[in-house]
Motif scaffolding. Structure first.
Motif, PDB file in Angstrom:
ATOM      1  N   ALA A  28       0.826  -1.212   0.000  1.00 45.45           N
ATOM      2  CA  ALA A  28       0.000   0.000   0.000  1.00 45.45           C
ATOM      3  C   ALA A  28       0.860   1.262   0.000  1.00 45.45           C
ATOM      4  O   ALA A  28       0.377   2.346  -0.331  1.00 45.45           O
ATOM      5  N   ARG A  29       2.140   1.106   0.365  1.00 47.58           N
ATOM      6  CA  ARG A  29       3.078   2.230   0.339  1.00 47.58           C
ATOM      7  C   ARG A  29       4.111   2.068  -0.769  1.00 47.58           C
ATOM      8  O   ARG A  29       5.227   2.583  -0.692  1.00 47.58           O
ATOM      9  N   ASP A  30       3.744   1.338  -1.830  1.00 46.85           N
ATOM     10  CA  ASP A  30       4.579   1.215  -3.032  1.00 46.85           C
ATOM     11  C   ASP A  30       5.868   0.423  -2.771  1.00 46.85           C
ATOM     12  O   ASP A  30       6.895   0.696  -3.367  1.00 46.85           O
ATOM     13  N   VAL A  31       5.807  -0.555  -1.851  1.00 48.48           N
ATOM     14  CA  VAL A  31       6.964  -1.390  -1.532  1.00 48.48           C
ATOM     15  C   VAL A  31       6.601  -2.864  -1.702  1.00 48.48           C
ATOM     16  O   VAL A  31       5.621  -3.338  -1.119  1.00 48.48           O
ATOM     17  N   THR A  32       7.365  -3.582  -2.494  1.00 50.82           N
ATOM     18  CA  THR A  32       7.228  -5.030  -2.615  1.00 50.82           C
ATOM     19  C   THR A  32       8.236  -5.691  -1.681  1.00 50.82           C
ATOM     20  O   THR A  32       9.407  -5.315  -1.658  1.00 50.82           O
ATOM     21  N   LEU A  33       7.765  -6.657  -0.904  1.00 51.07           N
ATOM     22  CA  LEU A  33       8.624  -7.399   0.018  1.00 51.07           C
ATOM     23  C   LEU A  33       8.663  -8.858  -0.403  1.00 51.07           C
ATOM     24  O   LEU A  33       7.614  -9.486  -0.580  1.00 51.07           O
ATOM     25  N   ILE A  34       9.884  -9.399  -0.573  1.00 55.58           N
ATOM     26  CA  ILE A  34      10.046 -10.806  -0.928  1.00 55.58           C
ATOM     27  C   ILE A  34      11.158 -11.411  -0.079  1.00 55.58           C
ATOM     28  O   ILE A  34      11.899 -10.699   0.603  1.00 55.58           O
ATOM     29  N   CYS A  35      11.276 -12.733  -0.140  1.00 57.95           N
ATOM     30  CA  CYS A  35      12.413 -13.427   0.450  1.00 57.95           C
ATOM     31  C   CYS A  35      13.200 -14.104  -0.659  1.00 57.95           C
ATOM     32  O   CYS A  35      12.632 -14.497  -1.695  1.00 57.95           O
ATOM     33  N   SER A  36      14.500 -14.238  -0.453  1.00 58.23           N
ATOM     34  CA  SER A  36      15.330 -14.952  -1.419  1.00 58.23           C
ATOM     35  C   SER A  36      16.237 -15.916  -0.663  1.00 58.23           C
ATOM     36  O   SER A  36      16.676 -15.625   0.455  1.00 58.23           O
ATOM     37  N   SER A  37      16.489 -17.069  -1.277  1.00 62.99           N
ATOM     38  CA  SER A  37      17.352 -18.098  -0.677  1.00 62.99           C
ATOM     39  C   SER A  37      18.068 -18.840  -1.793  1.00 62.99           C
ATOM     40  O   SER A  37      17.705 -18.745  -2.971  1.00 62.99           O
ATOM     41  N   ARG A  38      19.063 -19.650  -1.414  1.00 55.45           N
ATOM     42  CA  ARG A  38      19.839 -20.380  -2.412  1.00 55.45           C
ATOM     43  C   ARG A  38      19.328 -21.794  -2.638  1.00 55.45           C
ATOM     44  O   ARG A  38      19.774 -22.471  -3.560  1.00 55.45           O
ATOM     45  N   ALA A  39      18.405 -22.278  -1.812  1.00 57.39           N
ATOM     46  CA  ALA A  39      17.857 -23.617  -2.003  1.00 57.39           C
ATOM     47  C   ALA A  39      16.998 -23.661  -3.272  1.00 57.39           C
ATOM     48  O   ALA A  39      16.526 -22.620  -3.751  1.00 57.39           O
ATOM     49  N   PRO A  40      16.782 -24.841  -3.836  1.00 55.07           N
ATOM     50  CA  PRO A  40      15.903 -24.952  -5.010  1.00 55.07           C
ATOM     51  C   PRO A  40      14.500 -24.441  -4.708  1.00 55.07           C
ATOM     52  O   PRO A  40      14.018 -24.537  -3.577  1.00 55.07           O
ATOM     53  N   LEU A  41      13.856 -23.911  -5.725  1.00 51.05           N
ATOM     54  CA  LEU A  41      12.550 -23.278  -5.546  1.00 51.05           C
ATOM     55  C   LEU A  41      11.519 -24.230  -4.967  1.00 51.05           C
ATOM     56  O   LEU A  41      10.708 -23.827  -4.113  1.00 51.05           O
ATOM     57  N   ASP A  42      11.520 -25.503  -5.384  1.00 52.59           N
ATOM     58  CA  ASP A  42      10.492 -26.418  -4.881  1.00 52.59           C
ATOM     59  C   ASP A  42      10.604 -26.608  -3.370  1.00 52.59           C
ATOM     60  O   ASP A  42       9.604 -26.718  -2.665  1.00 52.59           O
ATOM     61  N   LYS A  43      11.832 -26.615  -2.843  1.00 53.58           N
ATOM     62  CA  LYS A  43      12.030 -26.699  -1.385  1.00 53.58           C
ATOM     63  C   LYS A  43      11.454 -25.468  -0.692  1.00 53.58           C
ATOM     64  O   LYS A  43      10.795 -25.572   0.344  1.00 53.58           O
ATOM     65  N   LEU A  44      11.725 -24.308  -1.260  1.00 53.69           N
ATOM     66  CA  LEU A  44      11.273 -23.067  -0.653  1.00 53.69           C
ATOM     67  C   LEU A  44       9.749 -22.990  -0.623  1.00 53.69           C
ATOM     68  O   LEU A  44       9.149 -22.638   0.404  1.00 53.69           O
ATOM     69  N   LEU A  45       9.123 -23.319  -1.735  1.00 55.52           N
ATOM     70  CA  LEU A  45       7.668 -23.203  -1.809  1.00 55.52           C
ATOM     71  C   LEU A  45       6.975 -24.240  -0.935  1.00 55.52           C
ATOM     72  O   LEU A  45       5.919 -23.968  -0.349  1.00 55.52           O
ATOM     73  N   SER A  46       7.559 -25.422  -0.818  1.00 52.77           N
ATOM     74  CA  SER A  46       7.002 -26.444   0.058  1.00 52.77           C
ATOM     75  C   SER A  46       7.071 -25.998   1.518  1.00 52.77           C
ATOM     76  O   SER A  46       6.115 -26.164   2.281  1.00 52.77           O
TER      77      SER A  46
END
Length: 244
Positions: A104-122
């Motif tokens: 709502a204040r024009d800021v996108t917040l995300i996380c980033s990691s080095r593990a494979p994407l399927d691990k992160l999403l699970s």
């Protein structure tokens, strides 16, 4: 509960008034530091980092997702981990419900990691979080910011007396100490202006406490953080409290 000084209501009100003046001064100092953060020089990001996301491979500019500002929490979840870092997981519990307010204040917040994407999403599904989580894969994104370490850099630490809390956190993440401390936590901030991405801020260690809401609350509880002398860390993932 340890013994503590007992006083009258008058004693409390006098001490509280004195403390309140110091708290207000700290607030003003915090406002000044926030202003100085915003005044840091912006550095153009020249590397063409690529990220694996639920929507395919994206550039850093793509991650802004329609906003002009981007906050990235560098979550300790390396390739050998079976579960995300316990401390980072406690931070993510604070981050997730704030995504909509930041947007709502024009800021996108995300996380980033080095593990494979399927691990992160699970793992994200297990934890019930809503933020976007990207995998940096083999890119230098974390390394360039100081959140990934080589074996050579870690050797003095690994050959010394490893603190019990580090061994504990490695075990809770399903990896060994070396695999665990290869990763580091952090937060970085970016601005997107006329098609160019600028890095505007980076922090780690106690600079991350703004995202650890429980510490701010514990600091106001009668015993505070009460961590002195503890050989293991009290933190657990939110679905693990009460488990043996």
């Amino acid at each position: 509960m340890p013994e503590h000084r007992i006083g009258t209501r008058k004693d409390f009100e006098a001490a509280r008034e004195e403390l309140l003046a110091q708290e207000k001064e700290l607030t003003r100092r915090g406002d000044e530091l926030a202003r100085k953060r915003r005044e840091l020089p912006w550095v153009p990001v020249e590397k063409d980092y690529r990220f694996e996301t639920g929507g395919g491979t994206k550039s850093l500019a793509d991650l802004f997702d329609g906003c002009s500002q981007l906050l990235v929490y560098h979550f300790m979840f390396g390739p050998p981990y079976e579960a995300g870092c316990t401390v980072c997981s406690s931070i993510a519990d604070t981050l997730s419900p704030n995504v909509i307010h930041l947007r709502a204040r024009d800021v996108t917040l995300i996380c980033s990691s080095r593990a494979p994407l399927d691990k992160l999403l699970s793992y994200r599904e297990r934890m019930g979080w809503s933020f976007d989580w990207v995998s940096v894969g083999g890119s230098d994104f974390h390394r360039d910011l100081g959140f990934q370490y080589t074996e050579e850099e870690l050797r003095p630490f690994l050959e010394g007396d490893v603190p019990p809390t580090v061994s504990q956190m490695a075990q809770l993440s399903g990896t060994d100490v070396r695999g665990y401390v290869t990763e580091g936590p952090g937060m970085s901030a970016y601005a997107l202006l006329d098609g160019t991405v600028y890095r505007t801020y980076v922090t780690t260690a106690r600079g991350l406490e703004a995202a650890m809401a429980y510490y701010g609350l514990l600091d106001r509880a009668p015993l505070g953080r009460h961590e002195e002398g503890e050989q293991t860390h009290w933190l657990r993932r939110h679905d693990e409290y009460g488990k043996t």
